[in-house]
Motif scaffolding. Sequence first.
Motif, PDB file in Angstrom:
ATOM      1  N   ALA A  57     120.826 -16.799  37.384  1.00 29.29           N
ATOM      2  CA  ALA A  57     119.469 -16.254  37.294  1.00 29.29           C
ATOM      3  C   ALA A  57     119.032 -15.622  38.613  1.00 29.29           C
ATOM      4  N   LEU A  58     119.338 -16.287  39.734  1.00 34.87           N
ATOM      5  CA  LEU A  58     118.898 -15.793  41.039  1.00 34.87           C
ATOM      6  C   LEU A  58     119.700 -14.588  41.511  1.00 34.87           C
ATOM      7  N   LEU A  59     120.932 -14.460  41.060  1.00 36.44           N
ATOM      8  CA  LEU A  59     121.758 -13.322  41.469  1.00 36.44           C
ATOM      9  C   LEU A  59     121.126 -11.986  41.076  1.00 36.44           C
ATOM     10  N   LYS A  60     120.314 -11.994  40.046  1.00 43.12           N
ATOM     11  CA  LYS A  60     119.726 -10.757  39.543  1.00 43.12           C
ATOM     12  C   LYS A  60     118.671 -10.184  40.477  1.00 43.12           C
ATOM     13  N   SER A  61     118.093 -11.028  41.344  1.00 40.55           N
ATOM     14  CA  SER A  61     116.939 -10.560  42.120  1.00 40.55           C
ATOM     15  C   SER A  61     116.986 -10.929  43.598  1.00 40.55           C
ATOM     16  N   ASN A  62     118.145 -11.394  44.102  1.00 35.65           N
ATOM     17  CA  ASN A  62     118.221 -11.815  45.495  1.00 35.65           C
ATOM     18  C   ASN A  62     119.403 -11.176  46.208  1.00 35.65           C
ATOM     19  N   ASP A  63     119.181 -10.877  47.485  1.00 35.35           N
ATOM     20  CA  ASP A  63     120.253 -10.362  48.334  1.00 35.35           C
ATOM     21  C   ASP A  63     120.999 -11.490  49.031  1.00 35.35           C
ATOM     22  N   VAL A  64     120.305 -12.612  49.238  1.00 35.04           N
ATOM     23  CA  VAL A  64     120.896 -13.776  49.898  1.00 35.04           C
ATOM     24  C   VAL A  64     120.466 -15.028  49.146  1.00 35.04           C
ATOM     25  N   ILE A  65     121.412 -15.911  48.882  1.00 34.20           N
ATOM     26  CA  ILE A  65     121.093 -17.217  48.297  1.00 34.20           C
ATOM     27  C   ILE A  65     121.756 -18.286  49.161  1.00 34.20           C
ATOM     28  N   ILE A  66     120.948 -19.225  49.644  1.00 37.49           N
ATOM     29  CA  ILE A  66     121.461 -20.347  50.432  1.00 37.49           C
ATOM     30  C   ILE A  66     121.421 -21.590  49.556  1.00 37.49           C
ATOM     31  N   ILE A  67     122.535 -22.300  49.497  1.00 32.43           N
ATOM     32  CA  ILE A  67     122.634 -23.509  48.679  1.00 32.43           C
ATOM     33  C   ILE A  67     122.935 -24.686  49.591  1.00 32.43           C
ATOM     34  N   THR A  68     122.166 -25.766  49.478  1.00 32.73           N
ATOM     35  CA  THR A  68     122.447 -26.963  50.263  1.00 32.73           C
ATOM     36  C   THR A  68     122.746 -28.124  49.325  1.00 32.73           C
ATOM     37  N   GLY A  69     123.791 -28.873  49.654  1.00 34.05           N
ATOM     38  CA  GLY A  69     124.149 -30.048  48.874  1.00 34.05           C
ATOM     39  C   GLY A  69     125.278 -29.787  47.894  1.00 34.05           C
ATOM     40  N   GLY A  70     125.831 -30.884  47.378  1.00 31.82           N
ATOM     41  CA  GLY A  70     126.861 -30.792  46.354  1.00 31.82           C
ATOM     42  C   GLY A  70     128.239 -30.422  46.848  1.00 31.82           C
ATOM     43  N   LEU A  71     128.524 -30.662  48.144  1.00 32.59           N
ATOM     44  CA  LEU A  71     129.832 -30.297  48.697  1.00 32.59           C
ATOM     45  C   LEU A  71     130.725 -31.504  48.961  1.00 32.59           C
ATOM     46  N   GLY A  72     130.271 -32.687  48.577  1.00 31.81           N
ATOM     47  CA  GLY A  72     131.048 -33.893  48.843  1.00 31.81           C
ATOM     48  C   GLY A  72     132.238 -34.050  47.918  1.00 31.81           C
ATOM     49  N   PRO A  73     132.906 -35.216  47.985  1.00 30.41           N
ATOM     50  CA  PRO A  73     134.142 -35.420  47.228  1.00 30.41           C
ATOM     51  C   PRO A  73     133.953 -36.031  45.838  1.00 30.41           C
ATOM     52  N   THR A  74     132.721 -36.405  45.477  1.00 26.73           N
ATOM     53  CA  THR A  74     132.527 -37.128  44.217  1.00 26.73           C
ATOM     54  C   THR A  74     132.383 -36.174  43.036  1.00 26.73           C
ATOM     55  N   SER A  75     132.418 -36.746  41.843  1.00 25.86           N
ATOM     56  CA  SER A  75     132.423 -35.936  40.623  1.00 25.86           C
ATOM     57  C   SER A  75     131.128 -35.170  40.407  1.00 25.86           C
ATOM     58  N   ASP A  76     130.015 -35.649  40.985  1.00 22.95           N
ATOM     59  CA  ASP A  76     128.752 -34.936  40.790  1.00 22.95           C
ATOM     60  C   ASP A  76     128.509 -33.877  41.863  1.00 22.95           C
ATOM     61  N   ASP A  77     129.486 -33.659  42.747  1.00 21.53           N
ATOM     62  CA  ASP A  77     129.395 -32.589  43.744  1.00 21.53           C
ATOM     63  C   ASP A  77     130.049 -31.336  43.161  1.00 21.53           C
ATOM     64  N   MET A  78     129.223 -30.455  42.588  1.00 23.46           N
ATOM     65  CA  MET A  78     129.734 -29.347  41.779  1.00 23.46           C
ATOM     66  C   MET A  78     129.517 -27.971  42.398  1.00 23.46           C
ATOM     67  N   THR A  79     128.996 -27.915  43.617  1.00 25.21           N
ATOM     68  CA  THR A  79     128.596 -26.634  44.187  1.00 25.21           C
ATOM     69  C   THR A  79     129.760 -25.675  44.373  1.00 25.21           C
TER      70      THR A  79
END
Length: 415
Positions: A57-79
């Motif tokens: 959704a955000l790709l349609k209207s943004n030049d930059v998107i910053i994402i924080t979180g979800g980079l760990g080793p567990t199954s709920d880290d999906m980034t």
Amino acid sequence: MNNTTASLIVIGSELTRGIISDKHGQLVSRELTKLGYHISQIVAIPDDGTIEQILHALLKSNDVIIITGGLGPTSDDMTRQAISDVAGRKLVKNEAAYSRLYKRVGERIHGANEKQAYFPEGFETILNPNGTAEGFYGYAGNTLLISLPGPPREMEPMFRTNVIPLLSSLTGHEYKPRLEYSTFLIAEAKLEELTNDVDSSISWGTRFQDYRISLYAEGDEAECERDMGELQNRCGKELIVPGDVTALSALTSYLRENGLTIATAESCTGGLCAMLLTEEAGSSVYFNGSVVSYAPAVKEGVLGVKNETINTFGTVSTQCAIEMAEGALKKTNSDYAFSITGVAGPDKSEGKDVGTVCFGFAGKNRESECVMLKFTSWGRASIRRKSATAAFLLARCFIEHKENLIDITSRWHYI
């Protein structure tokens, strides 16, 4: 200046459940606005896979998107998988990142941890000096995606060191360098009050860190340096120092460089200084040992504090602190030693107020010194942390032997 549109996605079920508060939205929006970016949205989502839908959704209207979180080793880290899918890039192993991760976790890298070394093909990594999950950035179509870990102590240094310069390098965005200082013992609210009083035209910023607060100034460089000098005059130059440093590292680096050893004798800090001194790898080259002398009997029996000293002046006294330091020096055969004895609270002790802390410093072929400080109390933990920080600062001053410690601390204010 171009007014590029940017959005922030903050990931964490703890955020969406109200367990913790978001620390990133204000930081990112403030810094990007300074660079001329228009912040379109700040979105908080749980660790449930929603990220891919939000990204589309955000790709349609943004030049930059910053994402924080979800980079760990567990199954709920999906980034990383979501960004890989959205960008149409497969996840590939980065050998350099794998090597860095292995140095941190060793054989534990095998299994779930290994996925932290995989990134969307063609994306660049962002080093993480404070954790295992490195960040990364690259393009999905014409939109720049930047992914950072969620913990503030990891995300914030990476954002300031890598992301701000990256975004400022894009066409139309000028990066304004700023001065960074490390401050000790002074409360963040007091720092903000002092900076506004010194010069409200300078853009000031603070960042709370372990055992210190980072202070930033943006504006004319000469004016910033002048104002920092004024702050040092008001608070004490040892309490506001240039760069990203800690009181501990300032002491240990000096000990290493000069081949010196140190020991501690602790009462109210209960071994906190010894713990911090030994957190660095190879600390045995400068740290000989510690005596946690909480009870008066240990001060007397182990450190050799005279019974007469305790009966006359009490355990919370400069006289006791000096004898504790001298005892630690002798017991450990160190070049230098310091001691801490005080009232951490919650109640008075020996008629002395909470926050009263005495420090002793001893060295081979040196006259011992002592000081008493009175800290503002925010609880036992705050007194202990302030005491350890002050001890590290004063220990280096004592070793350098440029000025008497009483003269130095007479200029310390707002502690």
